[in-house]
Design a protein around this motif. Structure first.
Motif, mmCIF file in Angstrom:
data_model
loop_
_atom_site.group_PDB
_atom_site.id
_atom_site.type_symbol
_atom_site.label_atom_id
_atom_site.label_comp_id
_atom_site.label_asym_id
_atom_site.label_seq_id
_atom_site.Cartn_x
_atom_site.Cartn_y
_atom_site.Cartn_z
ATOM 1 N N GLU A 59 8.286 10.614 -3.336
ATOM 2 C CA GLU A 59 8.601 9.812 -2.152
ATOM 3 C C GLU A 59 8.871 8.344 -2.475
ATOM 4 O O GLU A 59 9.469 7.621 -1.676
ATOM 5 N N PHE A 60 8.433 7.893 -3.641
ATOM 6 C CA PHE A 60 8.648 6.505 -4.033
ATOM 7 C C PHE A 60 10.093 6.267 -4.471
ATOM 8 O O PHE A 60 10.601 5.136 -4.388
ATOM 9 N N ARG A 61 10.754 7.309 -4.932
ATOM 10 C CA ARG A 61 12.078 7.175 -5.537
ATOM 11 C C ARG A 61 13.070 6.467 -4.617
ATOM 12 O O ARG A 61 13.849 5.612 -5.054
ATOM 13 N N GLN A 62 13.047 6.781 -3.325
ATOM 14 C CA GLN A 62 14.033 6.249 -2.392
ATOM 15 C C GLN A 62 14.042 4.731 -2.319
ATOM 16 O O GLN A 62 15.103 4.103 -2.275
ATOM 17 N N ASN A 63 12.856 4.106 -2.308
ATOM 18 C CA ASN A 63 12.765 2.657 -2.150
ATOM 19 C C ASN A 63 12.370 1.931 -3.433
ATOM 20 O O ASN A 63 12.026 0.741 -3.399
ATOM 21 N N SER B 296 -0.919 -2.882 6.112
ATOM 22 C CA SER B 296 0.348 -3.250 5.478
ATOM 23 C C SER B 296 1.402 -2.162 5.593
ATOM 24 O O SER B 296 2.562 -2.376 5.205
ATOM 25 N N GLY B 297 1.042 -0.995 6.118
ATOM 26 C CA GLY B 297 2.017 0.085 6.268
ATOM 27 C C GLY B 297 2.204 0.840 4.972
ATOM 28 O O GLY B 297 1.241 1.242 4.332
ATOM 29 N N CYS B 298 3.445 1.025 4.528
ATOM 30 C CA CYS B 298 3.697 1.765 3.295
ATOM 31 C C CYS B 298 5.044 1.363 2.710
ATOM 32 O O CYS B 298 5.824 0.651 3.345
ATOM 33 N N THR B 299 5.323 1.862 1.509
ATOM 34 C CA THR B 299 6.596 1.556 0.858
ATOM 35 C C THR B 299 7.523 2.765 0.832
ATOM 36 O O THR B 299 8.534 2.754 0.126
ATOM 37 N N ILE B 300 7.208 3.800 1.598
ATOM 38 C CA ILE B 300 8.033 5.011 1.557
ATOM 39 C C ILE B 300 8.702 5.273 2.910
ATOM 40 O O ILE B 300 9.010 6.408 3.254
ATOM 41 N N GLY B 301 8.940 4.204 3.661
ATOM 42 C CA GLY B 301 9.641 4.347 4.931
ATOM 43 C C GLY B 301 11.083 4.778 4.728
ATOM 44 O O GLY B 301 11.704 4.475 3.700
ATOM 45 N N LYS B 302 11.653 5.446 5.689
ATOM 46 C CA LYS B 302 13.021 5.937 5.570
ATOM 47 C C LYS B 302 14.041 4.812 5.561
ATOM 48 O O LYS B 302 15.105 4.926 4.966
ATOM 49 N N ARG B 303 13.736 3.706 6.240
ATOM 50 C CA ARG B 303 14.696 2.609 6.344
ATOM 51 C C ARG B 303 14.290 1.382 5.531
ATOM 52 O O ARG B 303 15.067 0.454 5.382
ATOM 53 N N GLY B 304 13.053 1.338 5.039
ATOM 54 C CA GLY B 304 12.599 0.181 4.293
ATOM 55 C C GLY B 304 11.096 0.206 4.122
ATOM 56 O O GLY B 304 10.462 1.249 4.276
ATOM 57 N N ILE B 305 10.510 -0.947 3.820
ATOM 58 C CA ILE B 305 9.074 -1.007 3.584
ATOM 59 C C ILE B 305 8.457 -2.173 4.348
ATOM 60 O O ILE B 305 9.130 -3.161 4.661
ATOM 61 N N THR B 306 7.182 -2.054 4.647
ATOM 62 C CA THR B 306 6.437 -3.142 5.270
ATOM 63 C C THR B 306 5.382 -3.652 4.302
ATOM 64 O O THR B 306 4.929 -2.922 3.413
ATOM 65 N N VAL C 187 -1.267 4.375 -4.942
ATOM 66 C CA VAL C 187 -0.107 3.887 -5.691
ATOM 67 C C VAL C 187 0.523 5.041 -6.472
ATOM 68 O O VAL C 187 1.723 5.253 -6.416
ATOM 69 N N GLU C 188 -0.306 5.801 -7.174
ATOM 70 C CA GLU C 188 0.163 7.008 -7.837
ATOM 71 C C GLU C 188 -0.147 8.225 -6.981
ATOM 72 O O GLU C 188 -1.218 8.300 -6.371
ATOM 73 N N GLU C 189 0.765 9.176 -6.945
ATOM 74 C CA GLU C 189 0.573 10.410 -6.180
ATOM 75 C C GLU C 189 -0.005 11.483 -7.106
ATOM 76 O O GLU C 189 0.695 12.362 -7.608
ATOM 77 N N LEU C 190 -1.337 11.382 -7.322
ATOM 78 C CA LEU C 190 -1.998 12.298 -8.250
ATOM 79 C C LEU C 190 -2.348 13.635 -7.611
ATOM 80 O O LEU C 190 -2.793 14.549 -8.309
ATOM 81 N N PHE C 191 -2.169 13.762 -6.316
ATOM 82 C CA PHE C 191 -2.358 15.062 -5.687
ATOM 83 C C PHE C 191 -1.287 16.050 -6.156
ATOM 84 O O PHE C 191 -1.530 17.249 -6.231
ATOM 85 N N LYS C 192 -0.103 15.529 -6.471
ATOM 86 C CA LYS C 192 1.024 16.399 -6.791
ATOM 87 C C LYS C 192 1.516 16.290 -8.230
ATOM 88 O O LYS C 192 2.142 17.214 -8.741
ATOM 89 N N SER D 202 0.830 -1.195 0.000
ATOM 90 C CA SER D 202 0.000 0.000 0.000
ATOM 91 C C SER D 202 0.865 1.246 0.000
ATOM 92 O O SER D 202 2.023 1.230 0.437
ATOM 93 N N ASP D 203 0.299 2.327 -0.504
ATOM 94 C CA ASP D 203 0.895 3.668 -0.386
ATOM 95 C C ASP D 203 2.304 3.747 -0.967
ATOM 96 O O ASP D 203 3.264 4.017 -0.270
ATOM 97 N N LEU D 204 2.389 3.530 -2.285
ATOM 98 C CA LEU D 204 3.653 3.699 -2.981
ATOM 99 C C LEU D 204 3.925 5.181 -3.254
ATOM 100 O O LEU D 204 5.065 5.604 -3.301
ATOM 101 N N HIS D 205 2.856 5.947 -3.515
ATOM 102 C CA HIS D 205 2.960 7.389 -3.784
ATOM 103 C C HIS D 205 3.979 7.688 -4.889
ATOM 104 O O HIS D 205 4.857 8.537 -4.746
#
Length: 357
Positions: A45-49, A287-297, A74-79, A33-36
């Motif tokens: 924010e997705f670029r890092q991971n 499921s958390g998110c995929t844009i964590g600073k240290r990894g993804i859940t 999944v897509e950050e369509l707000f921005k 969830s939440d790839l952004h």
């Protein structure tokens, strides 16, 4: 006689409209969830991971013949425009669709990508659903993004949502303002989780969500789980022999250090308990998110087991507290590792749900 008013009518409706999928002993499902996903620039924010996500999908979940569900935002369509996102991450769309080879690929929409409903040429349109209803025997797991539990934003592409899109894309983005979603507001995050918890218990179902970016396993946050585990070990200490007492004492020291770390990272309100009544009912998973600073859940459903896993850069010098499996699995020569944070039997989860709800 006064008619009874349902407290969560929109979530009840979501359950009725959900796409049905049957799970059995051979099922393997990955939930992210939440790839952004953005345009690849500094505000993406997705670029890092992205490298981690690509490696784990290509080199672990595809070979293991998992099905894939992307649970909203999944897509950050707000921005960003869909065209700029699709151009930057085109290879990921190809990768997502490969999961249909041995199972299925489904994608729900969240508040940040609900505008996809207006995009007739969207590549993943055939996989787009609002919610998924997993049938496990006679029980149900309802998967949806989670924004539907908010007071206003549960209405897809509402006037409020469109106003937010305008503000973020044309005002906040040029000024360098980063994500301002509910995931960064502790009070709103807790309110949404509590609403879904109440709905799930009333309906006797398990809900799998994203949206808040906070991993939850059996309705417990990380801080909740650590507190419960420390209490269990304290109870076991009194009846243990000397050798076991030494092991238990060391484990408590480690868990306390991990718990202290949770409280040092943010305000106490951000760690409000996932326990919404006296007895915790395991009806909400996140499921958390995929844009964590240290990894993804992520969440995995494999046969009769559900688990919360963490993927991270194996080069990081970080100790993970995991009661289920404290041995990270390295992914070949990628430098990435996977660890099981928690897992349980779905039969146990539903037994507890029916007995306590």
């Amino acid at each position: 006689m006064i008619p009874q008013i349902k407290k969560h009518p929109h979530l009840d409706s979501l359950l009725k409209r959900a796409k049905p999928v049957t799970l059995d002993h051979s099922s393997k499902v990955l939930v992210l969830s939440d790839l952004h996903m953005g345009n690849g620039g500094r505000l993406d924010e997705f670029r890092q991971n992205s490298g981690l996500v690509k490696a784990m999908l290509e080199r672990y979940y595809l070979p293991e013949k998992f099905s894939l569900v992307l649970n909203g935002d999944v897509e950050e369509l707000f921005k960003f425009s869909l065209e700029s996102i699709a151009s930057q991450w085109n290879e990921f769309y190809d990768l997502f669709l490969k999961f249909e080879r041995h199972g299925f690929f489904l994608k729900t929409w969240g508040n940040h990508d609900a505008a996809l409903l207006d995009k007739k040429e969207y590549r993943l349109a055939s996989s787009l659903v609002e919610s998924v209803k997993f049938h496990y025997g006679h029980d149900t797991l309802l998967l949806f993004h989670g924004h539907q539990a908010a007071l206003f934003l549960w209405q897809t592409c509402s006037i409020l949502s469109r106003t937010i899109i305008f503000f973020l894309r044309y005002l906040a983005k040029p000024l360098g303002i980063r994500n301002t979603s509910v995931a960064y507001n502790s009070r709103k995050r807790f309110a949404i989780e509590q609403s879904i918890y109440e709905f799930s218990n009333h309906s006797r179902i398990v809900s799998i969500i994203g949206h808040t970016h906070r991993p939850l396993f059996e309705s417990l946050s990380k801080a909740d789980f650590l507190n419960y585990r420390i209490e269990e070990l304290c109870r076991a200490y009194s009846s243990a022999d000397n050798e076991k007492r030494t092991t238990i004492k060391q484990k408590i020291v480690e868990l306390k250090a991990e718990l202290d770390g949770c409280y040092k990272k943010g305000k106490v309100i951000g760690l409000r308990s996932g326990i919404y009544n006296n007895i915790t009912i395991p009806s909400v998973f996140n499921s958390g998110c995929t844009i964590g600073k240290r990894g993804i859940t992520a969440l995995e459903i494999e046969g009769s087991t559900i688990r919360l896993v963490y993927w991270y850069n194996g080069k990081q010098n970080r100790k993970f507290i995991s009661e289920r499996d404290n041995r990270p699995m390295e992914l070949a020569s990628t430098g990435f590792s996977r660890i099981v944070l928690n897992e349980d039997s779905l039969d146990y989860v539903f037994s507890r749900l029916h007995l306590l709800a």
